[in-house]
Design an enzyme around this catalytic site. Structure first.
Site, PDB file in Angstrom:
ATOM      1  CG  ASP A   1      28.934  44.460  33.642  1.00 57.00           C
ATOM      2  OD1 ASP A   1      29.807  45.191  33.125  1.00 57.00           O
ATOM      3  OD2 ASP A   1      28.454  42.821  34.013  1.00 57.00           O
TER       4      ASP A   1
ATOM      5  CE  LYS B   1      33.158  46.168  35.044  1.00 50.57           C
ATOM      6  NZ  LYS B   1      32.529  44.378  35.682  1.00 50.57           N
TER       7      LYS B   1
HETATM    8  P1  IMP Z   1      24.254  44.390  35.043  1.00 53.03           P
HETATM    9  O1  IMP Z   1      22.610  43.550  35.369  1.00 53.03           O
HETATM   10  O2  IMP Z   1      25.205  43.664  34.064  1.00 53.03           O
HETATM   11  O3  IMP Z   1      23.881  46.205  34.914  1.00 53.03           O
HETATM   12  O4  IMP Z   1      24.845  44.416  36.662  1.00 53.03           O
HETATM   13  C1  IMP Z   1      24.425  45.707  37.512  1.00 53.03           C
HETATM   14  C2  IMP Z   1      25.412  44.335  38.980  1.00 53.03           C
HETATM   15  O5  IMP Z   1      25.910  43.378  38.488  1.00 53.03           O
HETATM   16  C3  IMP Z   1      25.628  45.113  39.726  1.00 53.03           C
HETATM   17  O6  IMP Z   1      24.639  45.774  40.228  1.00 53.03           O
HETATM   18  C4  IMP Z   1      27.160  44.406  40.499  1.00 53.03           C
HETATM   19  O7  IMP Z   1      26.041  43.836  41.457  1.00 53.03           O
HETATM   20  C5  IMP Z   1      27.217  42.970  39.499  1.00 53.03           C
HETATM   21  N1  IMP Z   1      28.565  43.109  38.846  1.00 53.03           N
HETATM   22  C6  IMP Z   1      28.501  43.786  37.552  1.00 53.03           C
HETATM   23  N2  IMP Z   1      29.650  44.149  37.790  1.00 53.03           N
HETATM   24  C7  IMP Z   1      30.791  43.735  38.671  1.00 53.03           C
HETATM   25  C8  IMP Z   1      32.062  43.906  39.021  1.00 53.03           C
HETATM   26  O8  IMP Z   1      33.017  43.761  38.260  1.00 53.03           O
HETATM   27  N3  IMP Z   1      32.382  43.027  40.672  1.00 53.03           N
HETATM   28  C9  IMP Z   1      31.077  42.524  41.773  1.00 53.03           C
HETATM   29  N4  IMP Z   1      29.900  42.718  41.029  1.00 53.03           N
HETATM   30  C10 IMP Z   1      29.394  43.453  39.202  1.00 53.03           C
END
Ligand code: IMP
Ligand code: MG
Length: 181
Positions: free
Chosen positions: A106, A134
């Site tokens: 994300d 995303k």
């Molecule tokens: P990042 O560190 O922002 O890249 O987020 C990674 C983690 O956030 C992922 O491994 C998910 O566990 C959680 N995450 C990110 N987007 C979503 C979503 O749309 N729904 C549920 N969990 C999410």
């Protein structure tokens, strides 16, 4: 449309189980081809990636190992920006071919803060496989070597992804419905 409600928010089906399985088996076939004879070590990032990791691992035919680490940055439907490790790794990564398994990349904060600690251990190679990505939310440059689906910047749940711990058990992936539309 079969909406569902979780924690008083509405979600609509977005990626169906069969389409998820097709992508998972395509990724497994690529990994089979790229890692034959290399005995890769998969590192699944809990909690969200357990279902993707389990399905992917079942599709693989090469010799491979899997281990789990617990990292989290999300609370509710938003990233907190802080990544917490609550279960570490036992394995030595030196000289190993490592493939990280994520449910979704994300903002990229989780991998941005975690990958350097792996590189420090001198693995033979280090790649990332993520079911979802995303691109609009990305804040750190993260290379995803094996990707299932690029999705818009909207909250998703199901197939391992949760909303405050709920709905990980859904077979399909659902998208949050914008209220007021
Ligand atoms: P990042 O560190 O922002 O890249 O987020 C990674 C983690 O956030 C992922 O491994 C998910 O566990 C959680 N995450 C990110 N987007 C979503 C979503 O749309 N729904 C549920 N969990 C999410
Ligand atoms: Mg996760």
């Amino acid at each position: 449309m079969d909406f569902i409600e979780v924690n008083n928010r509405k979600f609509t089906p977005y990626i169906l189980h069969d389409d998820i399985q097709k992508e998972v088996s395509r990724i497994a076939a690529e990994i089979d081809r790229d890692y034959k004879g290399k005995r890769p070590l998969f590192i699944s990032i809990l909690n969200g990636s357990f279902m993707f990791a389990s399905d992917l691992f079942k599709h693989l035919t090469i010799e491979a190992e899997i281990s789990f680490i617990k990292l989290a940055s999300y609370k509710g439907t938003r990233s907190t920006g802080q990544v917490i490790t609550s279960i570490g790794l036992d394995e030595s990564l030196k000289g190993r071919h490592i493939v990280i398994l994520e449910d979704i990349v994300d903002t990229g904060k989780t991998l941005h803060s975690f990958l350097p600690s792996l590189s420090d251990q001198n693995p033979a190679s280090l790649r990332v496989a993520s079911l979802l990505h995303k691109p609009e939310a990305l804040e750190h440059k993260i290379t995803i070597d094996y990707l299932g689906f690029s999705v818009p910047n909207k909250f998703l749940l199901g197939y391992g992804l949760d909303f405050d711990g709920l709905a990980r058990n859904l077979k399909d992936i659902y998208q949050l419905v914008d209220e007021g539309k």
